[in-house]
Write a protein that holds these residues in place. Structure first.
Motif: not given
Length: 293
Positions: A17-34
């Protein structure tokens, strides 16, 4: 201790829910965190114990602070805990571990057993007979003695002071169609009678083979229903299949199985009549075999 599995489900839902509220996809969060996409996906699907450090990295990346940060870190700690069931390794198996996990912090457990005796009410003699049946299907991947020990521990945990209420609807066909030695079945029936008689919060209702079940279609498999005392832990249904368990947490899905259970319960014998029925069967089997079990 809260159920680690239930905590993993709550944590997974909140992270998603937090990820989606930030407008991030699963891939987007993964790239952000490496991280790999698979790692993030597994976390959001409650697959495996979460690593607290990784959860903290995610919360930092999503700019979560204050009380919300502390609450989610506590959820992660609880989700990563190990229970008594983890000591048994492969001898217990992932399915039995899941049930033990959910039962440990449940407020109530209800199930419909279509093809098996309820595992938490099995007698030692009956468990040994089940191992022999399992050997007929191939080589065992567990130590029978350890499996039996784990199953009896699960029963003790259910019956502990402060444990959940438990009710099972048992299809009569299980008593007649499961081919185990007569002495094992007699021991099982008498064991269930004894436990239910001694424990008011434990109940069994026998669904006779000729009982009609009005109000809809027949159930297609065994299933389990769990409720929990803490408001944030939503009711859950687990559907038993041949190779795995389907865990349902969506309200509509859980409600559907709850309604199915209520229909089965209404069609089954009462608690008192079920005990009387099991006694009749046990006495008849004893007379037929001359067993003193």
């Amino acid at each position: 201790m809260p159920s680690p599995y239930v905590r993993r489900r709550r944590l997974a839902a909140e992270i998603r829910k937090l990820r989606e509220s930030r407008g991030l996809t699963t891939d987007g969060l993964a790239r952000l965190l490496y991280y790999s996409r698979t790692k993030v996906s597994r976390l959001e699907n409650a697959q495996g114990r979460p690593d607290l450090t990784e959860i903290m990295d995610i919360l930092d990346a999503l700019e979560i602070t204050g009380g919300q940060y502390d609450r989610l870190c506590q959820l992660a700690r609880e989700a990563g805990q190990k229970g008594w069931w983890d000591r048994y390794g492969v001898s217990m198996g992932p399915r039995q571990k899941l049930y033990a996990d959910l039962e440990y912090s449940a407020n109530s457990v209800r199930d419909y057993n279509q093809t098996a005796m309820p595992a938490v009410l099995q007698a030692p003699e009956f468990i040994s007979a089940l191992v022999e049946l399992d050997e007929c299907q191939g080589r065992l991947n567990y130590v029978p003695e350890r499996m039996a020990e784990a199953r009896m521990r699960r029963q003790r945990e259910l019956l502990r002071p402060g444990g959940p209420s438990y009710e099972t609807v048992l299809d009569e066909c299980v008593i007649h169609r499961l081919v185990v030695p007569p002495q094992a079945m007699i021991a099982q029936l008498r064991h269930m009678i004894r436990v239910v008689t001694e424990q008011n919060r434990i109940s069994i209702r026998v669904l006779l083979h000729d009982a009609g079940i009005p109000g809809g279609f027949l159930p297609q498999s065994s299933f389990y229903l769990y409720t929990f005392a803490e408001p944030g832990d939503s009711p859950m249904a687990v559907v038993d299949t041949v190779t795995t368990d389907l865990v349902l947490t969506q309200r509509g899905e859980v409600d559907r199985y709850t309604r199915m259970y209520d229909r089965l319960r209404q069609a089954a014998l009462s608690r008192e009549d079920s005990i009387a029925f099991l006694e009749q069967v046990a006495n008849r089997r004893t007379d037929e075999t001359g067993s003193e079990t």
